[in-house]
Design a protein around this motif. Structure first.
Motif, PDB file in Angstrom:
ATOM      1  N   THR A 147      -3.895  -3.065   6.273  1.00  0.00           N
ATOM      2  CA  THR A 147      -4.018  -1.903   5.929  1.00  0.00           C
ATOM      3  C   THR A 147      -4.829  -1.576   4.962  1.00  0.00           C
ATOM      4  O   THR A 147      -5.231  -2.550   4.024  1.00  0.00           O
ATOM      5  CB  THR A 147      -2.666  -1.115   5.878  1.00  0.00           C
ATOM      6  OG1 THR A 147      -2.497   0.371   5.620  1.00  0.00           O
ATOM      7  CG2 THR A 147      -2.118  -1.699   4.440  1.00  0.00           C
ATOM      8  N   THR A 148      -4.969  -0.239   4.588  1.00  0.00           N
ATOM      9  CA  THR A 148      -5.591   0.362   3.415  1.00  0.00           C
ATOM     10  C   THR A 148      -4.595   0.792   2.836  1.00  0.00           C
ATOM     11  O   THR A 148      -3.640   1.321   3.498  1.00  0.00           O
ATOM     12  CB  THR A 148      -6.848   1.104   3.495  1.00  0.00           C
ATOM     13  OG1 THR A 148      -6.328   2.307   4.107  1.00  0.00           O
ATOM     14  CG2 THR A 148      -7.796   0.324   4.304  1.00  0.00           C
ATOM     15  N   ILE A 149      -4.457   1.049   1.316  1.00  0.00           N
ATOM     16  CA  ILE A 149      -3.457   1.684   0.666  1.00  0.00           C
ATOM     17  C   ILE A 149      -3.410   3.210   0.989  1.00  0.00           C
ATOM     18  O   ILE A 149      -2.512   3.839   1.099  1.00  0.00           O
ATOM     19  CB  ILE A 149      -3.704   1.543  -0.960  1.00  0.00           C
ATOM     20  CG1 ILE A 149      -2.479   1.996  -1.582  1.00  0.00           C
ATOM     21  CG2 ILE A 149      -4.904   2.168  -1.554  1.00  0.00           C
ATOM     22  CD1 ILE A 149      -1.232   1.494  -0.946  1.00  0.00           C
ATOM     23  N   ASN A 150      -4.714   3.865   1.045  1.00  0.00           N
ATOM     24  CA  ASN A 150      -4.811   5.290   1.462  1.00  0.00           C
ATOM     25  C   ASN A 150      -4.427   5.390   2.983  1.00  0.00           C
ATOM     26  O   ASN A 150      -3.823   6.569   3.150  1.00  0.00           O
ATOM     27  CB  ASN A 150      -6.158   5.665   1.049  1.00  0.00           C
ATOM     28  CG  ASN A 150      -6.269   5.986  -0.221  1.00  0.00           C
ATOM     29  OD1 ASN A 150      -5.775   7.039  -0.967  1.00  0.00           O
ATOM     30  ND2 ASN A 150      -6.986   5.068  -0.968  1.00  0.00           N
ATOM     31  N   TYR A 165      -5.483  -7.784  -5.989  1.00  0.00           N
ATOM     32  CA  TYR A 165      -6.825  -7.776  -5.682  1.00  0.00           C
ATOM     33  C   TYR A 165      -7.673  -8.903  -5.930  1.00  0.00           C
ATOM     34  O   TYR A 165      -7.556  -9.692  -6.706  1.00  0.00           O
ATOM     35  CB  TYR A 165      -7.452  -6.444  -6.323  1.00  0.00           C
ATOM     36  CG  TYR A 165      -7.343  -5.008  -5.571  1.00  0.00           C
ATOM     37  CD1 TYR A 165      -7.555  -4.885  -4.283  1.00  0.00           C
ATOM     38  CD2 TYR A 165      -6.541  -4.151  -6.379  1.00  0.00           C
ATOM     39  CE1 TYR A 165      -7.483  -3.752  -3.902  1.00  0.00           C
ATOM     40  CE2 TYR A 165      -6.308  -3.100  -5.754  1.00  0.00           C
ATOM     41  CZ  TYR A 165      -6.597  -2.631  -4.581  1.00  0.00           C
ATOM     42  OH  TYR A 165      -6.539  -1.398  -4.003  1.00  0.00           O
ATOM     43  N   TYR A 191      -9.344   1.936  -6.053  1.00  0.00           N
ATOM     44  CA  TYR A 191      -8.443   1.583  -4.744  1.00  0.00           C
ATOM     45  C   TYR A 191      -8.936   2.469  -3.632  1.00  0.00           C
ATOM     46  O   TYR A 191      -9.149   1.814  -2.743  1.00  0.00           O
ATOM     47  CB  TYR A 191      -7.149   1.826  -4.790  1.00  0.00           C
ATOM     48  CG  TYR A 191      -6.406   1.350  -6.049  1.00  0.00           C
ATOM     49  CD1 TYR A 191      -6.832   0.143  -6.876  1.00  0.00           C
ATOM     50  CD2 TYR A 191      -5.363   1.987  -6.771  1.00  0.00           C
ATOM     51  CE1 TYR A 191      -6.313  -0.328  -8.045  1.00  0.00           C
ATOM     52  CE2 TYR A 191      -4.680   1.407  -8.023  1.00  0.00           C
ATOM     53  CZ  TYR A 191      -5.228   0.246  -8.634  1.00  0.00           C
ATOM     54  OH  TYR A 191      -4.677  -0.124  -9.678  1.00  0.00           O
ATOM     55  N   CYS A 194     -12.489   0.721  -2.799  1.00  0.00           N
ATOM     56  CA  CYS A 194     -12.148  -0.596  -2.059  1.00  0.00           C
ATOM     57  C   CYS A 194     -11.872  -0.345  -0.484  1.00  0.00           C
ATOM     58  O   CYS A 194     -12.226  -1.032   0.245  1.00  0.00           O
ATOM     59  CB  CYS A 194     -11.100  -1.155  -2.882  1.00  0.00           C
ATOM     60  SG  CYS A 194     -10.852  -2.962  -2.177  1.00  0.00           S
ATOM     61  N   ASP A 195     -10.986   0.833  -0.274  1.00  0.00           N
ATOM     62  CA  ASP A 195     -10.875   1.204   0.865  1.00  0.00           C
ATOM     63  C   ASP A 195     -11.745   1.552   2.035  1.00  0.00           C
ATOM     64  O   ASP A 195     -11.570   1.399   3.177  1.00  0.00           O
ATOM     65  CB  ASP A 195      -9.475   2.264   0.834  1.00  0.00           C
ATOM     66  CG  ASP A 195      -8.271   2.113   0.622  1.00  0.00           C
ATOM     67  OD1 ASP A 195      -7.815   0.841   0.386  1.00  0.00           O
ATOM     68  OD2 ASP A 195      -7.333   2.914   0.386  1.00  0.00           O
ATOM     69  N   GLN A 196     -13.173   1.726   1.421  1.00  0.00           N
ATOM     70  CA  GLN A 196     -14.156   2.331   2.267  1.00  0.00           C
ATOM     71  C   GLN A 196     -14.737   0.917   2.855  1.00  0.00           C
ATOM     72  O   GLN A 196     -15.322   0.981   3.963  1.00  0.00           O
ATOM     73  CB  GLN A 196     -15.130   2.716   1.322  1.00  0.00           C
ATOM     74  CG  GLN A 196     -14.682   3.911   0.541  1.00  0.00           C
ATOM     75  CD  GLN A 196     -13.818   5.003   1.273  1.00  0.00           C
ATOM     76  OE1 GLN A 196     -14.244   5.491   2.360  1.00  0.00           O
ATOM     77  NE2 GLN A 196     -12.696   5.163   0.891  1.00  0.00           N
ATOM     78  N   GLN A 199      -9.755  -4.155   3.773  1.00  0.00           N
ATOM     79  CA  GLN A 199      -8.370  -4.121   3.988  1.00  0.00           C
ATOM     80  C   GLN A 199      -7.531  -4.809   2.935  1.00  0.00           C
ATOM     81  O   GLN A 199      -7.706  -5.797   2.320  1.00  0.00           O
ATOM     82  CB  GLN A 199      -8.224  -4.371   5.282  1.00  0.00           C
ATOM     83  CG  GLN A 199      -8.649  -3.249   6.381  1.00  0.00           C
ATOM     84  CD  GLN A 199      -8.285  -3.520   7.867  1.00  0.00           C
ATOM     85  OE1 GLN A 199      -8.556  -4.321   8.443  1.00  0.00           O
ATOM     86  NE2 GLN A 199      -7.683  -2.620   8.192  1.00  0.00           N
ATOM     87  N   HIS A 243     -12.397  10.707   0.910  1.00  0.00           N
ATOM     88  CA  HIS A 243     -10.961  10.884   1.704  1.00  0.00           C
ATOM     89  C   HIS A 243     -11.089  11.495   3.023  1.00  0.00           C
ATOM     90  O   HIS A 243     -10.751  10.985   4.289  1.00  0.00           O
ATOM     91  CB  HIS A 243     -10.020  11.158   0.795  1.00  0.00           C
ATOM     92  CG  HIS A 243      -8.348  10.907   1.638  1.00  0.00           C
ATOM     93  ND1 HIS A 243      -7.963  11.685   2.438  1.00  0.00           N
ATOM     94  CD2 HIS A 243      -7.464   9.829   1.363  1.00  0.00           C
ATOM     95  CE1 HIS A 243      -6.942  11.271   3.084  1.00  0.00           C
ATOM     96  NE2 HIS A 243      -6.553  10.078   2.219  1.00  0.00           N
TER      97      HIS A 243
END
Length: 298
Positions: A147-150, A165, A191, A194-196, A199, A243
């Protein structure tokens, strides 16, 4: 350069009264293959003397102490990332404790599922209330290993989670910006970036036991909004950029308007990534600003 794979770093500002339980939680770990880095953010309560006494002990793990002038949690994270040399890192706050066997869990999961996978940036696990043992918020979906956190929060997840991380990933991302004399920028900035690209391995095991302090930032968010408007403007714009999502952007625009008023920004609509939506949010943003002023005053 350490031979350990994991650095546990702890930003500390006048937490000499709670830091001992963080230290004890590290002493109690079944696996001590980690480095403990304390970033002292300008404490004046004897934190330095306390940590230096611990450094003289046979702890089973190395302790690194770094002092810096007070600048806020995000600047302590910047300092930590500048100095960490291990493959992995995680932040355990100075009023929290590393959960039982958490270091062993982190290193086992990484060896089994993360190592050698460049698309994976780390691990995300659970936080629990140290007084009740209850998990904070929701657990991760059983059918979703990555997953990603967002992404987790977008799917309805809730509650603080413990992030581990890869250090090279965190070092590759821009540092948290500084807006003197303000002392708050959301840690979510790195974060979100990083999500972009990456995972995280989702682990339904408790990695951190937490206790929210009356003077902690999470308990005083309205004051943070008023005291650190430039930091909040920056964060709201990043969410709008990276986002997406109409409902989330509407919320961010309202907060962005309120923070811009606190910061005295006159060109905030033009500077917004979503100028038209920001224009529509002006009335609600003005009301939010007035609400924050009234609540903080009282």
């Amino acid at each position: 350069m350490y031979t350990q794979k994991l650095t546990i770093f702890t930003p500390a500002y006048n937490r000499a009264h709670t830091l001992p339980r963080t230290y004890q939680s590290l002493l109690d770990q079944s696996c001590k293959d980690f480095v403990w880095m304390i970033v002292d953010d300008g404490s004046s309560d004897g934190t330095a003397e306390l940590v230096k006494e611990w450094m003289k002990c046979d702890n089973g793990f190395p302790i690194e102490y770094i002092y810096k002038e007070n600048g806020g949690m995000h600047t302590a994270h910047n300092t930590a990332y500048e100095h960490i040399t291990t493959e992995l890192n995680t932040c355990i706050d100075s009023d929290d404790a590393l959960a039982k066997d958490a270091a062993a869990v982190i290193l086992r999961v990484w060896a089994e599922k993360g190592e050698g996978h460049p698309e994976i940036a780390g691990i995300v696990g659970l936080d629990a209330d140290m007084n009740t043992g209850e998990v904070i918020g929701t657990r991760f979906e059983d059918d979703r290993e990555l997953t990603t956190i967002n992404g987790f929060y977008d799917r309805g997840g809730s509650g603080d989670k413990k992030l581990v991380y890869r250090t090279d990933v965190m070092k590759s991302l821009p540092p948290y910006p500084v807006f003197p004399p303000e002392k708050y920028v959301s840690l979510g900035y790195k974060y979100l970036l990083c999500d972009q690209t990456y995972q995280l391995i989702a682990v339904n095991e408790v990695l951190c036991d937490v206790e929210y302090q009356p003077d902690g930032s999470s308990m005083n968010m309205l004051r943070q909004y008023k005291r650190n408007p430039n930091g909040w403007c920056f964060w709201r714009k990043q969410v709008m950029i990276y986002h997406g999502g109409f409902v989330r952007n509407c919320k961010e625009c309202v907060h962005y308007v309120s923070s811009s008023i606190f910061a005295g920004k006159k060109r905030f609509i033009r500077e917004s990534p979503k100028p038209f939506l920001t224009l529509l949010a002006v009335p609600a943003g003005c009301l939010l600003n007035l609400y924050i002023r009234a609540k903080v005053k009282n």
